[in-house]
Design a protein around this motif. Structure first.
Motif, PDB file in Angstrom:
ATOM      1  N   ASP A 265       0.798  -1.230   0.000  1.00  0.00           N
ATOM      2  CA  ASP A 265       0.000   0.000   0.000  1.00  0.00           C
ATOM      3  C   ASP A 265       0.835   1.288   0.000  1.00  0.00           C
ATOM      4  O   ASP A 265       0.751   2.099   0.911  1.00  0.00           O
TER       5      ASP A 265
ATOM      6  N   ASP B 202      -1.099  -2.383  -4.405  1.00  0.00           N
ATOM      7  CA  ASP B 202      -1.369  -0.940  -4.362  1.00  0.00           C
ATOM      8  C   ASP B 202      -0.092  -0.100  -4.313  1.00  0.00           C
ATOM      9  O   ASP B 202       0.163   0.656  -3.374  1.00  0.00           O
TER      10      ASP B 202
ATOM     11  N   ASN C  18      -5.997  -3.496  -5.832  1.00  0.00           N
ATOM     12  CA  ASN C  18      -7.152  -2.957  -6.559  1.00  0.00           C
ATOM     13  C   ASN C  18      -6.814  -1.645  -7.253  1.00  0.00           C
ATOM     14  O   ASN C  18      -7.292  -1.377  -8.339  1.00  0.00           O
ATOM     15  N   HIS C  19      -5.953  -0.835  -6.624  1.00  0.00           N
ATOM     16  CA  HIS C  19      -5.599   0.447  -7.235  1.00  0.00           C
ATOM     17  C   HIS C  19      -4.702   0.297  -8.456  1.00  0.00           C
ATOM     18  O   HIS C  19      -4.580   1.210  -9.250  1.00  0.00           O
TER      19      HIS C  19
ATOM     20  N   HIS D 287      -3.703  -9.665  -1.788  1.00  0.00           N
ATOM     21  CA  HIS D 287      -4.284  -8.335  -1.583  1.00  0.00           C
ATOM     22  C   HIS D 287      -5.786  -8.533  -1.428  1.00  0.00           C
ATOM     23  O   HIS D 287      -6.509  -8.699  -2.409  1.00  0.00           O
TER      24      HIS D 287
ATOM     25  N   HIS E   6      -3.771  -4.225   1.495  1.00  0.00           N
ATOM     26  CA  HIS E   6      -5.119  -3.697   1.274  1.00  0.00           C
ATOM     27  C   HIS E   6      -5.563  -2.847   2.460  1.00  0.00           C
ATOM     28  O   HIS E   6      -6.017  -1.729   2.271  1.00  0.00           O
TER      29      HIS E   6
HETATM   30 MN   LIG Z   1      -6.062  -1.958  -1.783  1.00  0.00          MN
END
Ligand SMILES: [Mn+2]
Length: 402
Positions: free
Chosen positions: A13, A60, A95-96, A188, A226
Motif C-alpha cells: 500500500d 497498491d 485494486n488500485h 491483496h 489492502h
Molecule cells: Mn487496496
C-alpha cells in the motif's frame, strides 16, 4: 551448524500519487508526494543496509492504474536500488493497480516486461508458485493479486471466499509437490478479522474473507496488503499497512513494515516503524461566539505537532459560522500556519444549535427509517444502495437526526 536466516521485508500500500482533495493550500499535494517517496526510499535503503533477501510488496503501488510519470519514475528508482544489490522484489497488483478498462495497461507491466533480474510483478494469479533459491534454500511464494469481486460475480459461479480458497488450495498442492524450505503466501484482500478505521467506505461493499481460507497452518508467513492499518491476525497473518497516512482516518496509526527471518530454528517477525507526516483531527465548538472567542479558541488549540496536516472540525450555529468563522477565517488561518506551524488543513464546518437542539417532533422520529427504506426500494444495484444508505446515515448523523 545453523545457517544464516533468510530475511524478508514485507510492505504494501504505497499509494503513490494519493491526493487529499480539499486540502489548503493545494500545493500541499506536492509535499505529500515527497512524504510517500521518503518512506519508500527509506525501505529500499533499509533492505540494502540490512542485507534483506526478498522485498515483498502486497499490492497498491500506485493510487491510480495510470500513475503520473514522476510516480512511475520514483518507483522504478526504488526497484533499481534494491535489485541492483541482488535483492529480489516481488510485487502483486492491488485494486488500485488494476486498470478499470479493458486493454489499458499499468506501467508496472512495463517493468515486468523488461525482464529485470530479481524483479517479479504479478497482475494475475500465476498457475505455479514462484520458487526462489537463496543460499541453498528454496522459498516458495504463492502470489494472489487483488481479484475484483464484481468480475467474480459476473463470470464465475462461485463465492469470492471459495475462489480464494480454491487458489490457495491449488498453491498448497503444488508447493507440497516441489519440496521447498519455506512457504510464503502473499495476497491483496480484505480479511473478515481485519481492523480499520470505521469510516473507510472503500471496504464496506467488499466481500470479507475468513482467515480459514488462507490455510495458515501450511504457510510460514502470510503477507497481506489492502488494509492500511498494520496488524497481525492469528499466528502468521500480517497486514504491513500503508507506508504513509493517506486519509485523516489514519491519523492515530503508527505506520511500519515487517522484517521476517526464516531460520533453521523457526520464524521470527519484527515490526519496523516508519516516520510519517503528522496528522491531527481537532474539534471546536462555538456557540454565539464573538470574533475574540473564535480567535482565542484557535490560539488554544493544542497538541498540533509542527509540520502537521490538520483537519479542523468546527461545530457552530449558523449565525456564528457566517458572521464570525467565515469572516475572520483568514486571521485564524494565519495563526494555524504561523503559530501552530501546520503545513496544510482541511476545514469542516458543522451546523449545530438552534435547529438541532430543538426537541425532536414525532414526525421526525421515523425519518431515519423512512430514508433507509426509500433507498432500499430504489431500482439500483444493491452495492449502490448500500453506499447510498451509508452516505444518508452520515448526513443524518451530522444534522442530528435520532
Ligand atoms: Mn487496496
Amino acid at each position: 551448524m545453523s545457517r544464516e536466516p533468510i530475511k524478508i521485508l514485507h510492505t504494501a500500500d504505497f499509494h503513490l500519487g494519493a491526493r487529499m482533495g480539499s486540502i489548503v493550500p493545494p500545493s500541499v499535494e506536492d509535499s505529500r508526494r515527497e512524504d510517500f517517496y521518503r518512506n519508500m526510499f527509506y525501505i529500499a535503503d533499509y533492505a540494502v543496509k540490512n542485507k534483506v533477501d526478498i522485498v515483498i510488496i502486497s499490492g497498491d503501488i500506485f493510487n491510480r492504474p495510470d500513475p503520473a510519470g514522476k510516480d512511475f519514475v520514483a518507483f522504478s528508482e526504488f526497484v533499481g536500488k534494491i535489485v541492483s544489490s541482488g535483492i529480489y522484489v516481488v510485487v502483486i497488483a492491488g485494486n488500485h493497480d488494476k486498470p478499470k478498462t479493458t486493454g489499458a495497461r499499468n506501467p508496472l507491466e512495463g517493468l515486468q516486461k523488461a525482464n529485470l533480474p530479481y524483479f517479479w510483478y504479478f497482475k494475475h494469479t500465476p498457475d505455479e508458485p514462484l520458487v526462489l533459491s537463496i543460499r541453498g534454500r528454496k522459498i516458495g511464494i504463492a502470489a494472489i493479486p487483488y481479484i475484483d469481486p464484481k468480475i467474480v460475480k459476473l463470470e464465475i459461479e462461485i463465492s469470492y471466499e471459495n475462489l480464494i480458497k480454491r487458489l490457495v488450495g491449488r498453491f498448497v498442492e503444488k508447493l507440497r509437490g516441489i519440496n521447498v524450505d519455506y512457504k510464503i503466501l502473499m495476497a491483496h484482500l480484505l480479511l473478515a478479522e481485519a481492523k480499520f478505521a470505521e469510516i473507510f467506505p472503500i471496504y464496506s461493499t467488499e466481500p470479507r474473507i475468513s482467515r480459514r481460507a488462507l490455510q495458515e497452518e501450511f504457510f510460514d508467513y502470510i503477507a497481506l496488503g489492502h488494509i492500511h492499518r498494520p496488524q497481525k491476525i492469528g499466528e502468521k497473518i500480517y497486514y504491513s499497512g500503508s507506508i504513509e497516512k493517506i486519509t485523516f482516518d489514519e491519523a492515530p496509526e503508527q505506520k511500519s513494515f515487517y522484517i521476517i527471518e526464516l531460520g533453521d530454528g523457526g520464524v521470527s517477525v519484527e515490526r519496523v516503524p516508519l516516520r510519517c507526516r503528522p496528522m491531527t483531527v481537532q474539534q471546536l465548538e462555538l456557540l454565539n461566539a464573538s470574533r475574540s472567542d473564535f480567535i482565542r479558541s484557535i490560539h488554544a488549540l493544542s497538541g498540533i505537532p509542527m509540520g502537521a496536516l490538520l483537519k479542523l472540525i468546527i461545530r457552530s450555529d449558523d449565525e456564528t459560522l457566517r458572521s464570525i468563522v467565515d469572516k475572520y477565517w483568514p486571521e485564524a488561518q494565519e495563526i494555524l500556519f504561523k503559530e501552530k506551524r501546520i503545513v496544510g488543513y482541511c476545514l469542516k464546518k458543522i451546523k449545530i444549535g438552534a435547529a438541532a437542539s430543538r426537541p425532536i417532533s414525532p414526525e421526525i422520529r421515523g425519518v431515519r427509517q423512512k430514508v433507509l427504506e426509500y433507498i432500499d426500494r430504489l431500482q439500483a444495484p444493491s452495492k449502490v444502495k448500500e453506499r447510498a444508505k451509508e452516505i444518508a446515515k452520515n448526513i443524518m448523523d451530522e444534522v442530528g437526526l435520532p
